[in-house]
Design an enzyme around this catalytic site. Structure first.
Site, PDB file in Angstrom:
ATOM      1  N   GLU A  64      44.079  25.806  29.896  1.00 48.92           N
ATOM      2  CA  GLU A  64      44.732  24.603  30.445  1.00 48.92           C
ATOM      3  C   GLU A  64      44.629  23.388  29.522  1.00 48.92           C
ATOM      4  O   GLU A  64      44.300  22.277  29.933  1.00 48.92           O
ATOM      5  CB  GLU A  64      44.170  24.311  31.845  1.00 48.92           C
ATOM      6  CG  GLU A  64      44.426  25.484  32.784  1.00 48.92           C
ATOM      7  CD  GLU A  64      43.857  25.319  34.188  1.00 48.92           C
ATOM      8  OE1 GLU A  64      43.188  24.290  34.436  1.00 48.92           O
ATOM      9  OE2 GLU A  64      44.085  26.208  35.021  1.00 48.92           O
ATOM     10  N   GLU A 166      47.847  35.457  36.250  1.00 44.68           N
ATOM     11  CA  GLU A 166      47.590  35.409  37.688  1.00 44.68           C
ATOM     12  C   GLU A 166      48.938  35.327  38.393  1.00 44.68           C
ATOM     13  O   GLU A 166      49.813  34.604  37.952  1.00 44.68           O
ATOM     14  CB  GLU A 166      46.755  34.182  38.053  1.00 44.68           C
ATOM     15  CG  GLU A 166      45.441  34.082  37.287  1.00 44.68           C
ATOM     16  CD  GLU A 166      44.828  32.700  37.374  1.00 44.68           C
ATOM     17  OE1 GLU A 166      45.107  31.968  38.330  1.00 44.68           O
ATOM     18  OE2 GLU A 166      44.066  32.360  36.470  1.00 44.68           O
TER      19      GLU A 166
END
Length: 230
Positions: A64, A166
């Site tokens: 991130e 994910e």
């Protein structure tokens, strides 16, 4: 856990070495500055990758980084580049990825769109980073398969394999992902909860298929039958 994995010949990946969000960075690390922090960063990469050398096929080295920049704020704009240099030297055979959310899910997030992800990847490439793949989280609210397809097409211009790390809304997202020629694999986030599985778990605590597991088995079966790429 690794003894179980080795005994069952299960492929393993590492997620993650660094999380750029200070909220998930240990306080003792947040208290470090300058050379002390740099020494700790180097030690963290080398100790992890040497310990699990040739055991973990993937590492999400930076997590991130489009949203957060804890290490670059503390160590300068080349901090991320340095992560990958040390990681590659520590285990040259490991596949090194960046992982990011809200790239493939939406085009309305100014921090993390495909048009911010691609320039950041090219910047690292110009700096000499040996990048091996693109990691995409899949926190979909309502999936938009045509948008997802267009974003995957854009990311494919980097010439790197794509991993969807994910995902929820399984049937739509996995079918779209499996069908794209640049998609090398999809990881399901299957963390255990003290009171049982989360909604993304493949199996229950007795290793019996849950609905998610049934869906994945169905998709894999369809892929083997040639209905789409697996």
């Amino acid at each position: 856990m690794l003894e179980f994995i080795r005994a069952n010949q299960t492929i393993t990946r590492g997620h993650n070495i660094f999380w750029e969000d200070p909220k998930y960075t240990p306080q003792w690390v947040c208290d470090l500055t300058g050379p002390e922090l740099q020494l700790t960063v180097n030690s963290c990469i080398q100790s992890l990758m040497n310990k699990y050398k040739e055991e973990f096929i993937h590492w999400d080295v930076s997590n991130e980084m489009l949203y957060f920049d804890f290490y670059e704020q503390r160590l300068g704009p080349n901090a991320t580049l340095h992560f990958y240099e040390i990681a590659h030297m520590s285990d040259p055979l490991a596949t090194l990825l960046v992982n990011e959310f809200n790239v493939v899910e939406t085009c309305s997030d100014v921090n993390s769109t495909v048009d911010t992800y691609i320039p950041r990847m090219r910047e690292l490439e110009r700096g000499g980073v040996s990048m091996d793949g693109i990691g995409l989280e899949g926190h979909f609210t309502i999936p938009n398969p045509p948008l997802m397809r267009a974003i995957l097409d854009k990311l494919a211009t980097l010439g790197l394999p794509i991993w969807l790390i994910e995902a929820i809304y399984l049937e739509e997202v996995l079918t779209e992902g499996f069908s794209h020629p640049s998609m090398n694999g999809i990881m399901l986030w299957t963390a255990l909860h003290p009171n049982g599985c989360y909604q993304m778990c493949l199996i229950d605590n007795n290793f019996q298929n849950l609905l998610v597991g049934e869906m994945v088995d169905k998709l894999l079966k369809n892929g083997k039958q040639g209905r789409y790429k697996v």
